[in-house]
Motif scaffolding. Structure first.
Motif, PDB file in Angstrom:
ATOM      1  N   HIS A  57       0.843  -1.201   0.000  1.00 58.53           N
ATOM      2  CA  HIS A  57       0.000   0.000   0.000  1.00 58.53           C
ATOM      3  C   HIS A  57       0.873   1.244   0.000  1.00 58.53           C
ATOM      4  CE1 HIS A  57      -3.520  -2.163   2.009  1.00 58.53           C
ATOM      5  NE2 HIS A  57      -2.530  -2.941   2.380  1.00 58.53           N
ATOM      6  N   TYR A  58       0.273   2.389  -0.324  1.00 58.50           N
ATOM      7  CA  TYR A  58       0.831   3.631   0.189  1.00 58.50           C
ATOM      8  C   TYR A  58      -0.134   4.178   1.221  1.00 58.50           C
ATOM      9  CZ  TYR A  58      -1.848   6.507  -3.338  1.00 58.50           C
ATOM     10  OH  TYR A  58      -2.790   7.096  -4.121  1.00 58.50           O
ATOM     11  N   GLU A  79       2.440  -0.914   4.615  1.00 65.68           N
ATOM     12  CA  GLU A  79       2.099   0.459   4.230  1.00 65.68           C
ATOM     13  C   GLU A  79       3.388   1.222   3.952  1.00 65.68           C
ATOM     14  OE1 GLU A  79      -0.607   2.214   3.652  1.00 65.68           O
ATOM     15  OE2 GLU A  79      -2.277   1.116   4.576  1.00 65.68           O
ATOM     16  N   HIS A 110      -2.486  -3.056  -3.347  1.00 65.70           N
ATOM     17  CA  HIS A 110      -3.837  -2.929  -2.793  1.00 65.70           C
ATOM     18  C   HIS A 110      -4.854  -2.761  -3.929  1.00 65.70           C
ATOM     19  CE1 HIS A 110      -6.560  -0.927   0.475  1.00 65.70           C
ATOM     20  NE2 HIS A 110      -6.920  -2.163   0.203  1.00 65.70           N
ATOM     21  N   ASP A 144      -3.589   2.451  -4.817  1.00 66.07           N
ATOM     22  CA  ASP A 144      -2.236   2.367  -4.267  1.00 66.07           C
ATOM     23  C   ASP A 144      -1.603   0.987  -4.460  1.00 66.07           C
ATOM     24  OD1 ASP A 144      -4.274   1.542  -2.303  1.00 66.07           O
ATOM     25  OD2 ASP A 144      -2.678   1.423  -0.820  1.00 66.07           O
TER      26      ASP A 144
HETATM   27 ZN   LIG Z   1      -4.024   0.627   0.606  1.00 65.82          ZN
END
Ligand SMILES: [Zn+2]
Length: 257
Positions: free
Chosen positions: A34-35, A99, A141, A151
């Motif tokens: 993810h970001y 993340e 994601h 993301d």
């Molecule tokens: Zn995400």
């Protein structure tokens, strides 16, 4: 809550209360990248540990490459939300979530810094030593939630990661302007075939024979990950050939032709 890191790459523990148990005895077979979509690492960690926000992840990677662990790998972090991959809809129970600190598309969409990419690579390789995660199970994601998420997006360097041994990726067919193109609203056998092949790879897409909005989101997610030179939601020859190459390159794939 976590009291000991799973990885010796972890610089800091910052436990999140937003966790529960993996269901049905499921174990991690996917790694979701993810970001954060937030301006600073401090703010991201605050949100990911806030019981009112009801989100979390196993690891956060700072722009400088610092790795913070928030949830034990054995626990179910709340990172994927409503998601689908390869027939499974409880992605949180079958994944580990990372993340990556990054402000996101809505805030300039800057490049991912090299130090951060190196840390992501090292963390993925490290996690894979503890869990049976196949290369093709390392996903964005947006791959598992294409209608809701973009993301980490088309600037995330999947090519570089794959060259470093992380993730399933093949060089995409060059973007050309020849050949059939399938766009939003198109119907027919070619759309049905596209949907079936995307589902074969793992995407949560129904073979309806119509390139509806949900299918266009899946096409866009595919492009962000595997054919980032053009992200437009239109299925062209380059996308189709790239997908066939990806499927042919899966371990255990047999060419029957
Ligand atoms: Zn995400």
């Amino acid at each position: 809550m976590i009291d000991e890191p799973d990885s010796n790459l972890v610089a800091t523990l910052h436990p999140s209360p937003n966790i529960d148990e993996r269901r049905r005895g499921l174990v991690p077979v996917l790694l979701i990248l993810h970001y954060t979509g937030l301006p600073t690492l401090e703010r991201s960690i605050e949100v990911l540990a806030d019981p009112r926000c009801k989100v979390s992840c196993h690891y956060v990677v700072g722009e400088d490459g610092r790795i913070i662990q928030m949830v034990a790998e054995a626990a179910r972090a709340w990172q994927a939300g409503v998601s689908h991959w390869a027939g499974e809809s409880d992605i949180n129970s079958v994944s580990i979530g990372i993340e990556i600190q990054h402000p996101g598309h809505s805030d300039g969409y800057p490049d991912f810094p090299p130090a951060q990419m190196i840390a992501v690579r090292d963390l993925c390789l490290d996690i894979a030593t503890r869990h049976p995660i196949p290369q093709a199970g390392i996903l964005a994601h947006s791959d598992v939630a294409p209608a809701r998420k973009m993301d980490p997006g088309e600037k995330f360097d999947w090519r570089w990661l794959a060259a470093a041994g992380v993730g399933h990726w093949v060089p995409p067919e060059l973007v050309g302007d020849t050949g059939p193109r399938l766009a939003l609203g198109d119907r027919g056998e070619a759309v049905d075939a596209m949907q079936r092949r995307l589902a074969d790879y793992g995407y949560g897409i129904a073979a309806t024979g119509e390139l509806d909005a949900a299918s266009a989101f899946v096409v866009t997610a595919f492009q962000r990950h595997f054919r980032p030179a053009r992200v437009d939601g239109v299925w062209d020859r380059s996308c189709a050939r790239t997908l066939e190459r990806l499927i042919a390159a899966l371990p255990g794939h047999r060419n029957v032709a």
